[in-house]
Design a protein around this motif. Structure first.
Motif, PDB file in Angstrom:
ATOM      1  N   ILE A 176      58.901  70.138  43.505  1.00 27.11           N
ATOM      2  CA  ILE A 176      59.345  69.366  42.350  1.00 27.11           C
ATOM      3  C   ILE A 176      58.234  68.395  41.972  1.00 27.11           C
ATOM      4  N   ARG A 177      58.121  68.179  40.680  1.00 31.56           N
ATOM      5  CA  ARG A 177      57.120  67.225  40.191  1.00 31.56           C
ATOM      6  C   ARG A 177      57.819  65.973  39.702  1.00 31.56           C
ATOM      7  N   SER A 178      57.046  64.918  39.544  1.00 26.97           N
ATOM      8  CA  SER A 178      57.646  63.596  39.332  1.00 26.97           C
ATOM      9  C   SER A 178      58.330  63.438  37.993  1.00 26.97           C
ATOM     10  N   ASN A 179      58.107  64.367  37.072  1.00 22.43           N
ATOM     11  CA  ASN A 179      58.753  64.249  35.768  1.00 22.43           C
ATOM     12  C   ASN A 179      60.114  64.936  35.737  1.00 22.43           C
ATOM     13  N   VAL A 180      60.574  65.404  36.903  1.00 18.76           N
ATOM     14  CA  VAL A 180      61.844  66.118  37.002  1.00 18.76           C
ATOM     15  C   VAL A 180      62.670  65.469  38.108  1.00 18.76           C
ATOM     16  N   GLU A 233      65.617  66.986  39.395  1.00 16.77           N
ATOM     17  CA  GLU A 233      66.291  67.973  40.223  1.00 16.77           C
ATOM     18  C   GLU A 233      65.788  69.356  39.845  1.00 16.77           C
ATOM     19  N   LYS A 234      65.722  70.220  40.843  1.00 21.48           N
ATOM     20  CA  LYS A 234      65.318  71.607  40.605  1.00 21.48           C
ATOM     21  C   LYS A 234      66.108  72.490  41.544  1.00 21.48           C
ATOM     22  N   THR A 286      66.075  67.307  45.075  1.00 27.94           N
ATOM     23  CA  THR A 286      66.293  66.164  44.199  1.00 27.94           C
ATOM     24  C   THR A 286      65.231  65.115  44.480  1.00 27.94           C
TER      25      THR A 286
END
Lengths: 112, 114
Positions: free
Chosen positions: B50-54, B56-57, B65
């Motif tokens: 996951i990247r910081s602009n999201v 939850e994935k 999360t």
């Protein structure tokens, strides 16, 4: 399939006898990493190559060296292995535009 | 220096239950958070990131999360199966460009009991 390959999978060397571990990749990634992983521990970064530029971690012993003759291959040289160097050695690759690192299966090094 | 804390160190669940592994990181500039699964005698396998602009994935039974304010991120595995048994490592990115690298957590040994 594109992949990271490490040879050999198992290596036994004698105390003080130089040993070389190899890593190759078909992913065409420009960054290659070498990690040391001891039992029940997280991988510990030794150094990495960003293209041809070598980046050593501050706490990596001088006993550990690396070579990257081309994009596909990278070698880990242990000049004088000690008993404490027995570990799993992991190679990983990534593209500089992405942080994802892809690991090879590792080489288990035993020092007798 | 930068570090990543991971809890719990061991986790045992019954098949079909959910498993949650939590990590905290120290570098507020970290912006990439992968999770790796490592089976005995094998290299770590990237399972989700996951990247910081999201926030939850999700990918089938696994989800991640991220709470950037609290510097926490978690792995959630639902409907666990025996083949989920492995060591799981979280990691956080530090640096940029040529100095980019991952800092790993200490790992969680997950055992799924049939």
């Amino acid at each position: 399939d594109a992949m990271v390959i490490q040879n050999p999978r198992y290596q036994v060397t004698q105390f003080g006898k130089p040993v070389t571990l190899s890593c190759s990749q078909t992913l065409n990634h420009n960054v290659m990493y070498w990690y040391q992983q001891k039992s029940s521990q997280a991988p510990k970064l030794l150094f990495h190559y960003y293209d041809k530029d070598f980046n050593n971690e501050a706490d990596t012993p001088d006993n550990f060296q690396s070579r990257r003759p081309n994009t596909s291959f990278c070698f880990l040289d242990i000049r004088s292995p000690g008993l404490g160097d027995a570990a799993m050695y992991l190679c990983a690759t990534s593209m500089d535009s992405s942080y994802e690192q892809y690991f090879g299966p590792g080489t288990r090094l035993t020092v007798t | 220096g930068e570090n990543v804390e991971q809890h719990p160190s061991t986790l045992s669940v019954q098949e079909g239950d959910s498993a949650v592994i939590k990590c905290t990181y120290s570098d507020s500039a970290s912006n990439y958070f992968p999770w790796y699964k490592q089976e005995l005698g094998k290299g770590p396998q990237l399972i989700i990131d996951i990247r910081s602009n999201v926030g939850e994935k999700k990918d089938q039974r696994i989800a991640v999360t991220l709470n950037k304010t609290a510097k926490h991120f978690s792995l959630h595995i639902t409907e666990t199966q025996p083949e989920d048994s492995a060591v799981y490592f979280c990691a956080a990115s530090i640096g940029r460009g040529a100095t980019n690298k991952l800092i790993f957590g200490t790992g969680t040994l997950l055992a799924v009991q049939p």
